[in-house]
Design an enzyme around this catalytic site. Structure first.
Site, PDB file in Angstrom:
ATOM      1  N   GLY A  75       2.307   4.951  -3.846  1.00 35.03           N
ATOM      2  CA  GLY A  75       2.153   5.188  -2.423  1.00 35.03           C
ATOM      3  C   GLY A  75       2.794   4.115  -1.561  1.00 35.03           C
ATOM      4  O   GLY A  75       3.333   4.408  -0.491  1.00 35.03           O
ATOM      5  N   THR A  76       2.744   2.865  -2.004  1.00 37.63           N
ATOM      6  CA  THR A  76       3.314   1.774  -1.209  1.00 37.63           C
ATOM      7  C   THR A  76       4.816   1.961  -1.018  1.00 37.63           C
ATOM      8  O   THR A  76       5.333   1.861   0.097  1.00 37.63           O
ATOM      9  CB  THR A  76       3.020   0.422  -1.873  1.00 37.63           C
ATOM     10  OG1 THR A  76       1.629   0.134  -1.741  1.00 37.63           O
ATOM     11  CG2 THR A  76       3.820  -0.701  -1.218  1.00 37.63           C
ATOM     12  N   HIS A 226      -2.205   7.878  -9.019  1.00 35.78           N
ATOM     13  CA  HIS A 226      -3.456   7.308  -9.536  1.00 35.78           C
ATOM     14  C   HIS A 226      -4.663   7.632  -8.657  1.00 35.78           C
ATOM     15  O   HIS A 226      -5.798   7.393  -9.053  1.00 35.78           O
ATOM     16  CB  HIS A 226      -3.327   5.798  -9.741  1.00 35.78           C
ATOM     17  CG  HIS A 226      -3.361   4.986  -8.493  1.00 35.78           C
ATOM     18  ND1 HIS A 226      -4.468   4.264  -8.105  1.00 35.78           N
ATOM     19  CD2 HIS A 226      -2.428   4.763  -7.551  1.00 35.78           C
ATOM     20  CE1 HIS A 226      -4.199   3.631  -6.974  1.00 35.78           C
ATOM     21  NE2 HIS A 226      -2.962   3.916  -6.621  1.00 35.78           N
ATOM     22  N   THR A 262      15.517   3.127 -14.004  1.00 32.53           N
ATOM     23  CA  THR A 262      15.233   4.114 -15.046  1.00 32.53           C
ATOM     24  C   THR A 262      13.849   4.710 -14.840  1.00 32.53           C
ATOM     25  O   THR A 262      12.857   3.996 -14.724  1.00 32.53           O
ATOM     26  CB  THR A 262      15.323   3.460 -16.433  1.00 32.53           C
ATOM     27  OG1 THR A 262      16.616   2.880 -16.594  1.00 32.53           O
ATOM     28  CG2 THR A 262      15.077   4.487 -17.523  1.00 32.53           C
ATOM     29  N   CYS A 352      -5.893  -3.399  -2.379  1.00 36.32           N
ATOM     30  CA  CYS A 352      -4.714  -4.263  -2.315  1.00 36.32           C
ATOM     31  C   CYS A 352      -4.960  -5.498  -1.461  1.00 36.32           C
ATOM     32  O   CYS A 352      -4.174  -6.438  -1.479  1.00 36.32           O
ATOM     33  CB  CYS A 352      -3.524  -3.494  -1.755  1.00 36.32           C
ATOM     34  SG  CYS A 352      -3.836  -2.799  -0.143  1.00 36.32           S
TER      35      CYS A 352
END
Length: 410
Positions: A75-76, A226, A262, A352
């Site tokens: 999301g960040t 998540h 990747t 966070c």
């Protein structure tokens, strides 16, 4: 009955436990998708299939087209990509200042205006602060004490900012990560579009918990795996057709050059399953509202008995699985630490921001620093039972009793 020694997890807003079907899909993918998804040979194509399955699952979940879904690290990154894209034109035009052909923002000055509410996730507010440092005019919108950002306040902020610079983007989350208050996204979208701007919606806490109406009208939507019982390290930004995004990072051509590096087919496999499950999750979460209300009632009762009746932060429409309570005379971070010792996992703000000394900026903007400093967030999920909540309330009572008996200054 839950064993007295077991951990009760009431921090589903911070992250959700991966669903067994997600773990099984990731394990199966690990056996066949070890090749680089960018490779054109058979093993690479098999790995690539998992990437595209995740993209299509996110498209179904969000209501966007799969061609306009960019997979990110979470999301960040999705939020940063959404905000930075709106101010890439000047950077792209400033090639002489060191900008590559991809149009990645350079260290030079940018122009235009951004409107952001003060209760957004740090990945939005800090990105906005970074843009402000490079010349973007940022207009901040204060919430109401209820935790709701009023549409008329957004309209007023756009109008004020327009006097300084054209407003290119408005960012408003669908559900607040700390209070669970549902924001008026559809109303905001009508206002934003009538004024010629775009609307970015951080739907990380809404997707899989509320119906798609929660982000209706958004031009860009951020998602994190998540939060919907998928793996960490993968998310997505979905955009309306025609929106030209610009990369935050420089590198290879993965994700149409928007997210070089990747890709991880195993994470993508888990994301696809989680997104598929999330289509039916809003009904499962709606059924949690009575449990959330029971938890609030139990905590109010034990708090009153300890002389510290909690006060709820956030009113009006709320997500059905989260409550945020302030405990007068106590510190929220101390209560969280004490509850952890009792086997109850909760938080005092965004995960966070854990470990910072400052009170929650969300609750400070809503109700002031004192109320914010005493806050604790409880968030439940699909696996939470009524027995869990009753036992959690008992453990909260023990914590309050123990802390109250400590000498002053302990």
């Amino acid at each position: 009955m839950r064993p007295a020694s077991s951990v009760i997890y009431l921090d589903w807003n911070a992250t959700t436990p991966p669903h067994p079907e997600v773990l099984a899909a990731m394990q199966a993918a690990a056996e066949v998708a070890w090749a680089n998804p960018a490779s054109v040979h058979g093993p690479g194509r098999r790995a690539r299939a998992f990437i595209e399955q995740a993209r299509e699952a996110v498209a179904r979940l969000t209501g966007f087209d799969a061609r306009d879904v960019t997979l990110t690290s979470g999301g960040t990154e999705a939020n940063n990509l959404a905000l930075l894209h709106a101010f890439g034109d000047e950077a792209g035009a400033a090639g002489a200042a060191g900008v590559g052909a991809a149009g990645v923002p350079a260290p030079g000055r940018l122009h235009g205006a951004l409107v952001v509410s003060r209760i957004e996730h740090p990945s939005v507010t800090r990105a906005a602060e970074g843009l402000a440092g490079r010349g973007v005019h940022v207009a901040w919108v204060d919430p109401e004490p209820s935790g709701r950002v009023a549409p008329e306040a957004i309209a007023a902020a756009i109008d004020r900012a327009t006097a300084v610079a054209p407003v290119r983007l408005v960012s408003l989350q669908a559900v607040n990560h700390e209070t669970g208050v549902v924001q008026p996204v559809a109303e905001a979208a009508a206002i934003v579009h009538a004024r010629g701007a775009r609307l970015h919606v951080d739907a990380v806490q809404a997707v899989g918990r509320l119906p798609p109406d929660a982000w209706a009208g958004a031009d860009l939507v951020s998602v994190a795996a998540h939060k919907i019982r998928g793996p960490k390290g993968i998310g997505a930004l979905a955009a309306r057709p025609g929106i030209r995004l610009r990369p935050v990072l420089l590198g290879g051509a993965q994700e149409r050059g928007l997210r070089p590096g990747t890709q991880d087919p195993m994470a993508a496999a888990g994301f696809a399953v989680a997104a598929g499950r999330a289509l039916g999750a809003p009904a499962r979460y709606a059924a949690l509202a009575p449990l959330r209300d029971r938890l609030e009632a139990e905590l109010t009762q034990v708090g009153r008995a300890a002389g510290a009746s909690p006060v709820r932060n956030g009113e009006g429409a709320r997500a059905p699985h989260v409550t945020n309570l302030s405990w007068p005379g106590w510190r929220g971070d101390e209560l969280c630490a004490a509850l952890d010792l009792e086997g109850v996992a909760v938080s005092s703000g965004a995960a966070c921001s854990a470990g910072t000394a400052e009170p929650s900026p969300v609750l400070t903007a809503m109700l002031g620093p004192e109320r914010a400093a005493s806050a604790v967030r409880f968030s439940i999920g699909e696996d939470t039972t009524e027995d869990d909540l009753v036992e959690a309330a008992r453990r909260v009572a023990r914590v309050l009793s123990r802390l109250r008996s400590l000498p002053a200054g302990s």
